[in-house]
Design a protein around this motif. Structure first.
Motif, PDB file in Angstrom:
ATOM      1  N   GLU A 388       7.156   9.679   1.798  1.00  0.00           N
ATOM      2  CA  GLU A 388       6.960  10.240   0.394  1.00  0.00           C
ATOM      3  C   GLU A 388       5.661  10.162  -0.173  1.00  0.00           C
ATOM      4  OE1 GLU A 388       9.103   8.960  -3.775  1.00  0.00           O
ATOM      5  OE2 GLU A 388      10.087   8.445  -1.930  1.00  0.00           O
ATOM      6  N   PRO A 389       5.093  10.954  -0.934  1.00  0.00           N
ATOM      7  CA  PRO A 389       3.773  10.714  -1.303  1.00  0.00           C
ATOM      8  C   PRO A 389       3.807   9.779  -2.615  1.00  0.00           C
ATOM      9  CG  PRO A 389       4.693  12.816  -2.277  1.00  0.00           C
ATOM     10  CD  PRO A 389       5.718  12.328  -1.149  1.00  0.00           C
ATOM     11  N   TYR A 390       2.620   9.175  -2.939  1.00  0.00           N
ATOM     12  CA  TYR A 390       2.408   8.375  -3.971  1.00  0.00           C
ATOM     13  C   TYR A 390       2.673   9.513  -5.271  1.00  0.00           C
ATOM     14  CZ  TYR A 390       0.860   4.116  -2.010  1.00  0.00           C
ATOM     15  OH  TYR A 390       0.788   2.803  -1.255  1.00  0.00           O
ATOM     16  N   ARG A 391       3.325   9.223  -6.338  1.00  0.00           N
ATOM     17  CA  ARG A 391       3.275  10.090  -7.449  1.00  0.00           C
ATOM     18  C   ARG A 391       1.953   9.691  -8.523  1.00  0.00           C
ATOM     19  NH1 ARG A 391       7.015  12.876  -9.546  1.00  0.00           N
ATOM     20  NH2 ARG A 391       5.702  12.891 -11.395  1.00  0.00           N
ATOM     21  N   PRO A 392       1.385  10.558  -9.082  1.00  0.00           N
ATOM     22  CA  PRO A 392      -0.023  10.461  -9.548  1.00  0.00           C
ATOM     23  C   PRO A 392       0.019   9.121 -10.452  1.00  0.00           C
ATOM     24  CG  PRO A 392       0.996  12.388 -10.434  1.00  0.00           C
ATOM     25  CD  PRO A 392       1.748  11.977  -9.523  1.00  0.00           C
ATOM     26  N   GLU A 393       1.073   8.853 -11.164  1.00  0.00           N
ATOM     27  CA  GLU A 393       1.165   7.722 -11.924  1.00  0.00           C
ATOM     28  C   GLU A 393       1.153   6.350 -11.313  1.00  0.00           C
ATOM     29  OE1 GLU A 393       4.304  10.712 -13.480  1.00  0.00           O
ATOM     30  OE2 GLU A 393       3.848   9.563 -11.767  1.00  0.00           O
ATOM     31  N   MET A 394       1.355   6.381  -9.922  1.00  0.00           N
ATOM     32  CA  MET A 394       1.186   5.236  -9.237  1.00  0.00           C
ATOM     33  C   MET A 394      -0.226   4.837  -8.344  1.00  0.00           C
ATOM     34  SD  MET A 394       4.216   3.968  -9.585  1.00  0.00           S
ATOM     35  CE  MET A 394       4.712   3.038  -8.193  1.00  0.00           C
ATOM     36  N   THR A 395      -1.174   5.459  -8.873  1.00  0.00           N
ATOM     37  CA  THR A 395      -2.544   5.545  -8.318  1.00  0.00           C
ATOM     38  C   THR A 395      -2.980   4.070  -8.180  1.00  0.00           C
ATOM     39  OG1 THR A 395      -3.065   7.452  -9.142  1.00  0.00           O
ATOM     40  CG2 THR A 395      -4.945   6.339  -8.289  1.00  0.00           C
TER      41      THR A 395
END
Length: 543
Positions: A388-395
């Protein structure tokens, strides 16, 4: 694209389909009765739709205390109440995407058993007898998922109940649904790769907050009389503020967090706490007393054995106003709410002083380092199994560098020192009772624009008791225009100004938080009642 790379999407899609299928046919709103996409405020829809009976509306518009009284007096059955809230929760899900699980049939069976007990014995099971209570996704319920927004945790049912879940059942509550959260419960908006985004029923173009944003959306829509959320950086207070409801952020050790799922399991530098979310201050006060009266310290060694204390609030409170924290200026409606509340307090005979936010920047910097001290490994370990990719909010988790044990211990020392300094500053004000502060710089924001959690996060580090409450003041696009001559304090501040849209937020409720010292839950709730009384008197003067 390999099957592994695509796996998380298939899992998420199947989970969403399963959730949709779990809504019984009778609770699915007919297509022709659904509000138009363009209808932003859907809180008025239940009354306007004709889909609910007058009795269902009466039940679901009642407070928790009113419902308990009606069930105890046998005016309403628990079954009738539960069915009404299941139906309204189902509608809330279809209009705001606020649920992560629904088990309505089980709930109705539980309610029937409670009714049987009351009819046979003439006694209620406990003080919460027959009351449906919604739960944030991370509260483990045996046999149900607690995904906290990760596809790798889909179809991984809990093997046991969270301690609080067992307690609520013994007290007579009915569980009927769990609510959506952001990934790892570490974003101030409720969005994840499993269930998608929860929207605000007061205005579907803006966020209901996070991480307890499924709860706040459900409550604001009327799909729950009382809910339980959690808070590690503002996750109770932010969603409560975005939707104009009440909540209590207790100090660690008042309510049990035992056996809950965490997105950052084992992170104890700043404690996650849980607390009630509800439509009235009386409801959350009643819940808090009920839970403490049940002596959770006999079940959870981390709960402090402090019985519920009756407090008598001084006739003249001393309240320090945090006008801004030196990092992010509140948007105009929040500043206006602060001014009007401070004026109302003064008119009611209370002493109002200014709080100096000299320790806030350092406190928040410590909080930020504590959240990513593991180098983002906890989050990565939950994303990796399904790719699963990182969501942009989780950078920040993706880019984090792990602290060694020695550096972590030093960070604990910094945290303890800032706690000492904050208390020392508080005591320097003499007999200070509370701090009145913004809950967030915003009334709410458009999806993706919630960037600053500093006003809540500070009080997680120092572990103070705080209540977020709707002031009764609403955004007014004429009164709440941005001043052009204001100097921004940071990039966060610039972002808050740039994202502010008084036209979009016109009519939206504005909340503030009242903060007391550590373990002063009873006092902060009692003082919030005093503030609300002052606002009520003040609003007559403003009218």
């Amino acid at each position: 694209m390999t099957s592994l790379e695509n796996n998380w999407q298939k899992i998420a899609s199947a989970k969403r389909d399963a959730l949709a299928a779990s809504i019984p046919e009778e609770y699915r709103v007919p297509q022709q009765q659904l509000p138009l996409e363009s209808q932003l405020d859907v809180t008025i829809w239940p009354k306007e739709s004709g889909w609910f009976t007058a009795e269902e509306l009466e039940i679901t518009d009642s407070t928790a205390l009113q419902i308990l009284e009606k069930i105890a007096s046998k005016s309403w059955t628990s079954e009738k109440v539960t069915r009404a809230f299941c139906k309204r929760a189902a509608a809330a899900q279809q209009l705001t995407n606020c649920l992560s699980d629904a088990f309505f049939e089980e709930a109705i069976e539980s309610a029937k058993a409670l009714d049987d007990h009351l009819n046979k014995t003439g006694q209620v099971v406990g003080p919460l007898h027959g009351l449906p209570i919604s739960l944030k996704d991370n509260f483990n319920i045996k046999g149900k998922d607690s995904t906290v927004g990760f596809t790798s945790l889909v179809n991984q049912p809990a093997e046991y109940n969270a301690t609080l879940v067992d307690m609520l059942e013994k007290l007579g509550a009915v569980r009927y649904c769990k609510t959506n959260v952001p990934t790892a419960m570490m974003i101030a908006e409720s969005v994840n790769n499993v269930f998608g985004r929860t929207v605000n029923p007061l205005n579907r173009k803006v966020t209901s907050g996070g991480s307890s944003g499924g709860e706040s959306a459900l409550l604001a829509f009327g799909g729950s009389p009382l809910g339980v959320g959690t808070d590690i950086g503002g996750s109770l207070r932010i969603p409560a503020a975005c939707t104009g409801i009440f909540t209590l952020r207790p100090s660690a050790g008042r309510f049990t967090t035992q056996r809950c799922r965490s997105g950052l399991a084992g992170q104890e530098a700043v404690a996650s706490v849980n607390g009630p979310m509800g439509k009235t201050l009386e409801d959350i006060t009643f819940y808090s007393k009920t839970i403490v009266d049940a002596q959770p310290w006999l079940l959870d060694p981390k709960v402090l054995p402090i019985p519920w204390r009756e407090v008598e609030v001084k006739k003249k409170l001393k309240v320090a106003v945090l006008w801004n924290d030196g990092i992010c200026l509140p948007t105009p409606p929040v500043t206006r709410a602060l001014k009007e509340t401070a004026e109302s307090l003064k008119k009611a005979g209370h002493e109002v002083v200014e709080w100096d936010p000299k320790l806030h920047a350092k406190t928040l910097e410590i909080l930020g380092r504590m959240f990513v001290a593991d180098g983002g490994k906890s989050v990565e370990a939950l994303l990796a199994p399904t790719n699963e990719p990182y969501r942009p909010e989780m950078t920040m988790y993706k880019e984090a560098k792990e602290l060694g044990v020695s550096d972590m211990w030093k960070l604990h020392l910094e945290r303890s020192e800032i706690q000492r300094q904050y208390l020392e500053q508080w005591m320097s004000y003499g007999d200070l009772d509370a701090i009145l502060a913004p809950t967030t710089p915003y009334a709410s924001v458009t999806h993706g624009d919630f960037k600053y959690v500093g006003y809540t996060g500070v009080y997680n580090v120092v572990d103070y008791s705080a209540a977020s409450f709707p002031t009764g003041i609403i955004v007014d696009k004429a009164k709440d225009q941005l001043a052009t001559d204001i100097k921004t304090q940071s990039e966060y501040c610039k972002g808050a100004r740039n994202s502010y849209d008084p036209g979009l937020l016109h009519g939206h409720p504005v909340s503030l938080q009242l903060v007391a010292k550590r373990l002063e839950e009873e006092k902060v709730l009692a003082m919030t009642a005093v503030v609300l009384e002052a606002l009520k008197s003040g609003s007559k003067a403003h009218a």
